[in-house]
Design an enzyme around this catalytic site. Structure first.
Site, short mmCIF file in Angstrom:
data_model
loop_
_atom_site.label_atom_id
_atom_site.label_comp_id
_atom_site.label_asym_id
_atom_site.label_seq_id
_atom_site.Cartn_x
_atom_site.Cartn_y
_atom_site.Cartn_z
CB SER A 7 -0.84 0.10 1.30
OG SER A 7 -1.29 1.19 1.40
CG HIS A 32 -3.93 -1.74 -1.50
ND1 HIS A 32 -5.03 -2.42 -1.86
CD2 HIS A 32 -4.22 -0.90 -0.51
CE1 HIS A 32 -6.01 -2.05 -0.90
NE2 HIS A 32 -5.57 -1.19 -0.26
CG ASP A 34 -5.11 2.40 1.16
OD1 ASP A 34 -6.06 1.55 0.99
OD2 ASP A 34 -3.96 2.23 1.50
CG MET A 36 -8.53 6.96 2.64
SD MET A 36 -7.74 6.82 4.26
CE MET A 36 -6.76 5.44 4.15
CG HIS A 68 -9.06 -0.07 -0.50
ND1 HIS A 68 -8.76 -0.40 1.01
CD2 HIS A 68 -10.70 -0.32 -0.11
CE1 HIS A 68 -9.76 -0.68 1.88
NE2 HIS A 68 -10.95 -0.63 1.18
CG MET A 70 -11.24 2.68 2.28
SD MET A 70 -9.70 2.83 3.06
CE MET A 70 -8.67 2.89 1.63
CG MET A 139 -11.30 -2.97 5.47
SD MET A 139 -9.96 -2.53 4.77
CE MET A 139 -9.17 -1.45 5.96
CG ASP A 177 -6.19 -3.00 3.33
OD1 ASP A 177 -5.05 -2.64 3.81
OD2 ASP A 177 -6.86 -2.18 2.67
C1 DX5 Z 1 -6.20 1.29 5.89
C2 DX5 Z 1 -5.95 1.25 4.35
C3 DX5 Z 1 -4.73 0.25 4.12
C4 DX5 Z 1 -3.47 0.84 4.87
C5 DX5 Z 1 -2.57 -0.53 5.26
O1 DX5 Z 1 -7.62 2.18 6.11
O2 DX5 Z 1 -6.99 0.53 3.56
O3 DX5 Z 1 -4.49 -0.40 3.02
O4 DX5 Z 1 -2.63 1.17 4.16
O5 DX5 Z 1 -1.80 0.08 6.25
P1 DX5 Z 1 -1.05 -1.01 7.30
O6 DX5 Z 1 -0.37 -2.10 6.54
O7 DX5 Z 1 0.35 -0.03 7.70
O8 DX5 Z 1 -1.90 -1.40 8.37
ZN ZN Z 2 -6.60 -0.48 1.54
#
Ligand code: DX5
Ligand code: ZN
Length: 227
Positions: A7, A32, A34, A36, A68, A70, A139, A177
């Site tokens: 990620s 990956h 992320d 948000m 991903h 979110m 998750m 994840d």
């Molecule tokens: C969290 C994200 C993850 C995050 C994971 O909301 O969806 O993908 O980057 O980070 P680590 O591996 O540090 O928990």
């Molecule tokens: Zn993620």
């Protein structure tokens, strides 16, 4: 073989290309991303511009861009992320009123469709959509931030999803994840995960990206020899 999806959330954004290249050279199969929005989760991160910037690097290495989302009402942005180069788009089931329609829309864009479940969302929430998806993401932390601790009950949830998929013969990827590290990777893979997302365990100041990926591979060897 379990796939690794670093990620980029934990990468050093001042040298993102370099860090991503290092991860791909070390054998990461997916990247990956992320996304948000500050509504679905209490954090704002990155958007389609970064996917677009990563696309040539990922394509050259044969690596998939695993996006991903979110975000609330993700259907508003599917076309934009597809045009930017997403190979997989995963939406949170909690953010979709018409999940089946959203999943169909992703596939109509020629992109693989994933659905993600928050830690407190039961597996029953995806039961009806399983025949229509390419990926289910469990998750194992509450989404919003990297570097949180793995919620231990996630392992049993992963194992139950693995049973559901196997019983129905559905080939979807099972991605996990949040809080995934070299020390719990084998447990998660043994429960039935096929893709592990890791942010802070891969991009950090303690070891190089290549060393961290090698630690994951080493940890996962025990799972392969057990099967
Ligand atoms: C969290 C994200 C993850 C995050 C994971 O909301 O969806 O993908 O980057 O980070 P680590 O591996 O540090 O928990
Ligand atoms: Zn993620």
């Amino acid at each position: 073989m379990v796939k690794l999806a670093p990620s980029i959330l934990s990468a050093d954004f001042t040298r993102l290309g370099e860090q991503v290249q290092e991860a791909m050279d070390a054998g990461a199969e997916w990247l990956h991303v992320d996304v948000m929005d500050g509504h679905f989760v209490p954090n704002i991160t990155i958007g389609p511009l970064i996917v677009e910037a990563l696309r040539p690097l990922a394509r050259a290495a044969g690596v998939l861009l695993d996006v991903h989302l979110m975000i609330e009402a993700p259907e508003r942005y599917l076309a934009t992320f597809a045009e930017a180069g997403a190979d997989i788009m995963t939406v949170q089931v909690e953010a979709c009123v018409h999940l089946h329609r959203t999943v169909q829309a992703i596939r109509e864009l020629g992109v693989k469709a994933g659905v993600a479940l928050n830690p407190a969302t039961p597996l029953a929430a995806v039961e009806e959509i399983l025949p229509f998806v390419d990926l289910v993401l469990i998750m194992s932390v509450n989404p919003g931030f990297g570097g949180q601790a793995y919620i231990p009950t996630s392992t049993a949830k992963i194992a139950r999803l693995r049973q559901m998929l196997d019983k129905t013969g559905i080939q979807a990827e099972l991605e996990v994840d949040g809080g995934v590290k070299a020390h719990n990777a084998a447990e998660i893979a043994a429960a039935g995960a096929t893709v592990l997302v890791a942010g802070s365990a891969i991009f950090n100041r303690e070891m190089s990206v290549a060393e961290n990926i090698a630690a994951f591979r080493q940890a996962l060897l025990s799972v392969i020899s057990d099967q």
